[in-house]
Enzyme design. Structure first.
Site, PDB file in Angstrom:
ATOM      1  N   ASP A 124       0.831  -1.190   0.000  1.00  0.00           N
ATOM      2  CA  ASP A 124       0.000   0.000   0.000  1.00  0.00           C
ATOM      3  C   ASP A 124       0.875   1.253   0.000  1.00  0.00           C
ATOM      4  O   ASP A 124       1.915   1.303   0.661  1.00  0.00           O
ATOM      5  CB  ASP A 124      -0.898   0.026   1.237  1.00  0.00           C
ATOM      6  N   ASP A 236      19.073  -1.264   7.008  1.00  0.00           N
ATOM      7  CA  ASP A 236      19.247   0.026   6.329  1.00  0.00           C
ATOM      8  C   ASP A 236      18.529   1.094   7.133  1.00  0.00           C
ATOM      9  O   ASP A 236      17.685   1.839   6.612  1.00  0.00           O
ATOM     10  CB  ASP A 236      18.729  -0.052   4.905  1.00  0.00           C
TER      11      ASP A 236
END
Length: 369
Positions: A124, A236
């Site tokens: 989404d 990350d």
């Protein structure tokens, strides 16, 4: 400034996605796809497609806003050697189930590569803003740089809170066992370091070897901390991978470097990423954001939230510096491939954090982790 990530012909993408969605939606849906521009200011590895979909269902027209994460093709000089797309998908799903940390809801997975030439999955599309990587947010001229010190601190502390929430997921070594690096090693940290060396060896196939990285790897391997901790490591953990509304996270993004291991891997990456950008502002004579994301503030907030004391992060910062070096080698090789830059005689000149890296390595032989 933009970094080219793909040679894909975007004109054929909407039709391909629409035909594929027709096989996933109810019969007679007749979906249409409107492709928007890609995400050019953030991310250095995966290809990202942003699109709207419209279709018919139960006599009514439905719409949805999606982001597709696409595995890069080998011809486009991928940053990573392998992209475990299913692992990214599963990690986001499990994080959403086991924590309050906001992640986009994942949807359909296309693992075959038959639709777009490479596998992808949908998630989404969230609404919010992301601190830019290109040009870095601390270069100025963007919403975070222009924010008040109080709002900047709010963003910093709320990001640390999200990181603490990820690390608090119980039994991470079981829930995310598929993220354990496949390299050899008695501990998760050893396996993460072995994965880093393997990534470096992948990078040098298209470039020369780096004395800086090789010196750092030798030091890392000889001074490995003794820890068996295994939390979920985002991998990350940096501001450019978070979407914000009102200076608080609404989406933790980009899970392709996820792993399990000690929490210090993420804490260092979060701190060191800002240092990398700060070293670049020094090079260009820009003021930067020296009072933002300071190590002492990040560590104190994290310890206060978790009750976990954090010791010296030097070893982990050197590890982060190596990974940033490999990242710059791969993105540099890709820019050479796409004709954006000339191949330099000195490969280490591709490392935008070179001065920071060299400074960090100074005197390491006399320093214990």
């Amino acid at each position: 400034m933009k970094l080219q990530r793909t040679s894909r012909d975007m004109a054929v993408v909407p039709g391909a996605l629409a035909r594929w969605l027709a096989t996933k939606l109810p019969e007679g849906a007749e979906p249409t796809v409107t492709l928007h521009s890609g995400i050019d200011a953030n991310g250095m590895s995966s290809e990202t497609l942003v699109f709207d979909a419209a279709w018919w269902e139960d006599g009514e027209q439905r719409t949805a806003e999606y982001v597709a994460r696409v595995v890069p093709s080998a011809e486009d000089f991928p940053v990573l050697e392998t992209y475990a797309l299913q692992h990214q998908f599963d990690t986001m799903r499990i994080v959403g189930e086991l924590s309050d940390v906001p992640v986009p809801r994942v949807g359909f997975m296309e693992p075959s590569g038959e639709v777009l030439g490479m596998p992808f999955f949908l998630m989404d599309r969230l609404t919010g803003v992301v601190p830019p990587d290109v040009m870095p947010y601390n270069f100025g001229g963007n919403w975070l740089f222009d924010a008040s010190p109080a709002d900047q601190r709010r963003l910093q502390d709320s990001t640390v809170k999200a990181l603490a929430g990820l690390h608090a997921i119980p039994a991470a070594d079981e829930a995310f066992a598929f993220l354990d690096p496949k390299q050899a090693g008695a501990t998760a940290l050893q396996r993460n370091l072995a994965r880093t060396r393997a990534w470096y060896e992948f990078a040098v196939r298209d470039l020369e070897r780096s004395p800086l990285i090789e010196r750092a790897l030798t030091w890392l391997e000889s001074t490995l901390p003794e820890t068996t901790e295994s939390v979920l490591v985002w991998g990350d953990a940096r501001l450019g991978n978070v979407m914000y509304v009102d200076f608080e996270p609404v989406g933790v993004l980009d899970w392709e470097m996820a792993s399990i291991g000690p929490r210090e891997l993420d804490l260092s990456w979060l701190i060191f990423a800002h240092r990398v950008f700060e070293s670049m502002t020094t090079t260009f004579g820009l003021p930067g954001m020296p009072d933002f994301m300071r190590e002492e503030d990040v560590v104190a907030e994290y310890a206060d939230l978790t009750g976990t004391p954090i010791g010296d992060l030097l070893w982990y910062h050197v590890h982060s510096a190596v990974n940033w070096g490999v990242l710059f080698m791969r993105t540099g090789a890709r820019s050479i491939h796409f004709g954006e830059i000339e191949r330099p005689e000195d490969i280490e000149s591709l490392m935008h954090h070179r001065s920071l890296f060299e400074s960090l390595l100074g005197g390491l032989d006399e320093v214990a982790p």
